[in-house]
Scaffold this active site. Structure first.
Site, PDB file in Angstrom:
ATOM      1  N   GLU A  49      19.464  -0.882  65.763  1.00  0.00           N
ATOM      2  CA  GLU A  49      19.873   0.251  66.768  1.00  0.00           C
ATOM      3  C   GLU A  49      18.440   0.664  67.443  1.00  0.00           C
ATOM      4  O   GLU A  49      17.417   0.906  66.980  1.00  0.00           O
ATOM      5  CB  GLU A  49      20.055   1.513  65.866  1.00  0.00           C
ATOM      6  N   ASP A  60      17.286  14.722  66.758  1.00  0.00           N
ATOM      7  CA  ASP A  60      16.298  13.991  66.319  1.00  0.00           C
ATOM      8  C   ASP A  60      15.218  14.827  65.606  1.00  0.00           C
ATOM      9  O   ASP A  60      15.070  15.892  66.164  1.00  0.00           O
ATOM     10  CB  ASP A  60      15.783  13.284  67.432  1.00  0.00           C
TER      11      ASP A  60
END
Length: 278
Positions: A49, A60
């Protein structure tokens, strides 16, 4: 059959689970990102990824936020993702490993959906994880991706209503990204007790492989989740090790690229061993 479909079919036949590291493009530079991905591949990673740095964090945690900011401060542009993809395609150690981008929908929308998919495919990527794409707005991108043979991977969280989970699965391809915990990315030592039941229910609703991400801190948590998943996504734990290795190398006069690749490779090797033994 897309590269991701072929990969998971092959893994299923071998009774193996996928190991998917996450790396931030350009943190601290493209040379390091390429070297770390190659080292992860050699250590047993099955796909990768590739994060597209973005100024506004979506889910995040602090480790990945910091990596995005370092890349942006160093002058990151989207072209760097395409350049990295081309370099990985030309790297014989990595070429056969499927690679997907982790990208904000706002970037795709601004460029144009078909144009983004075309550019990604030309650079050697076979799919995109789009964490902020609402299912109500996913039809058009899903259609474009299916027509072009490019996988659209979407996220399901512990708080996603079950009817909505089914709709997300219908509009996704390649695999489903199951978020193991409520909250942001990051390493954790304990995972929710209902995780196994939740993933088990979702598995009965879709034929897509289910890969689990968020919270996988090392071999121990990887071993816990391997039996109930088709693959494991490890981000913050790898990104942190890369950053620490680069800083350590700079302070000691060692080669930062080589040091980061060795550290990431060793960690991925330990994950691979734990996953295979689970």
């Amino acid at each position: 059959m897309t590269p991701l479909q072929s990969l998971f079919e092959s893994l299923r036949g071998q009774n193996r689970k996928a190991l998917m590291p996450f790396l931030t493009t350009g943190d601290p530079n493209i040379d390091t990102t390429e070297a770390v991905i190659a080292a992860a591949r050699q250590a047993g990673a099955d796909l990768c990824e590739v994060g597209v740095p973005y100024s506004d964090p979506i889910a995040d945690g602090p480790v990945i936020q910091a990596s995005y900011q370092r890349a942006l401060d160093a002058g990151f542009k989207l072209q760097h993702v395409w350049d990295l993809g081309q370099r990985l395609t030309e790297n014989s150690d990595v070429d056969a490993m499927p690679r997907v981008t982790m990208v904000s929908y706002s970037i795709i929308y601004r460029i144009g959906m078909a144009k983004y998919v075309d550019q990604a495919m030309q650079a050697g990527y076979c799919g995109a994880i789009v964490p902020d794409l609402l299912v109500e707005e996913a039809d058009e991108l899903s259609k474009i991706c299916r027509e072009k043979g490019f996988d659209l991977i979407q996220l399901v969280t512990p708080t996603t209503p079950r009817d909505r989970q089914c709709r997300i699965a219908e509009l996704s391809s390649g695999f489903l990204y199951y978020v193991s915990v409520t909250g942001i990315t990051g390493e954790r030592t304990a995972l929710p007790t209902n995780l196994v039941d939740n993933v088990g229910w979702l598995r009965e609703q879709t034929e897509l492989p289910i890969c689990i991400g968020f919270g996988i801190s090392g071999p121990e948590t990887a071993a816990q989740l391997a039996p109930v998943s088709d693959g494991l996504i490890v981000g913050s734990a790898i990104v942190r090790r890369v950053a620490d290795a680069v800083a350590k190398a700079k302070s000691s006069g060692a080669d930062p690229v080589k040091t980061a690749a060795e550290e990431a490779g060793e960690f991925c090797r330990s994950l691979r061993k734990a996953i295979d033994a689970a």
